[in-house]
Design a protein around this motif. Sequence first.
Motif, PDB file in Angstrom:
ATOM      1  N   ALA A 179       0.877  -1.172   0.000  1.00 40.30           N
ATOM      2  CA  ALA A 179       0.000   0.000   0.000  1.00 40.30           C
ATOM      3  C   ALA A 179       0.914   1.221   0.000  1.00 40.30           C
ATOM      4  N   ALA A 180       0.537   2.241  -0.719  1.00 40.60           N
ATOM      5  CA  ALA A 180       1.375   3.437  -0.820  1.00 40.60           C
ATOM      6  C   ALA A 180       0.498   4.662  -0.999  1.00 40.60           C
ATOM      7  N   GLU A 181       1.085   5.797  -0.766  1.00 41.76           N
ATOM      8  CA  GLU A 181       0.426   7.068  -0.968  1.00 41.76           C
ATOM      9  C   GLU A 181       1.299   7.921  -1.867  1.00 41.76           C
ATOM     10  N   ILE A 182       0.702   8.560  -2.829  1.00 38.29           N
ATOM     11  CA  ILE A 182       1.455   9.416  -3.753  1.00 38.29           C
ATOM     12  C   ILE A 182       1.143  10.866  -3.401  1.00 38.29           C
ATOM     13  N   ALA A 183       2.173  11.639  -3.245  1.00 34.38           N
ATOM     14  CA  ALA A 183       2.007  13.065  -2.927  1.00 34.38           C
ATOM     15  C   ALA A 183       2.556  13.881  -4.089  1.00 34.38           C
ATOM     16  N   PHE A 184       1.804  14.896  -4.466  1.00 36.31           N
ATOM     17  CA  PHE A 184       2.216  15.804  -5.513  1.00 36.31           C
ATOM     18  C   PHE A 184       2.571  17.153  -4.907  1.00 36.31           C
ATOM     19  N   TYR A 185       3.749  17.627  -5.217  1.00 34.24           N
ATOM     20  CA  TYR A 185       4.210  18.913  -4.697  1.00 34.24           C
ATOM     21  C   TYR A 185       4.379  19.882  -5.850  1.00 34.24           C
ATOM     22  N   THR A 186       3.978  21.101  -5.623  1.00 36.31           N
ATOM     23  CA  THR A 186       4.153  22.118  -6.684  1.00 36.31           C
ATOM     24  C   THR A 186       5.130  23.179  -6.252  1.00 36.31           C
TER      25      THR A 186
END
Length: 86
Positions: free
Chosen positions: A79-86
């Motif tokens: 299980a994983a979580e993807i984070a998007f940073y701008t």
Amino acid sequence: MTAPGTDVDFVSRFFATKIGIPEDPVTGAAHCKLAPYWAGKLGKNTLSARQVSKRGGNLACEVKNDRVVLSRSAVTFMAAEIAFYT
């Protein structure tokens, strides 16, 4: 590798030794290519498949136009979580 099955429509095995996978237990991506192949060979769109590796499993495959629907039971292995940073 793939071949006709005896109690399923087709069987398969998947090896990717160059990228460190001696044998994959059950490969959904491979069955998205194998299902249309066997659908054409067997003349039907709903197929049963078995990947016969040591930790293999069964898949139900349905070819719907340009899509393949795969189903059966599955086990979560990550299980994983993807984070998007701008």
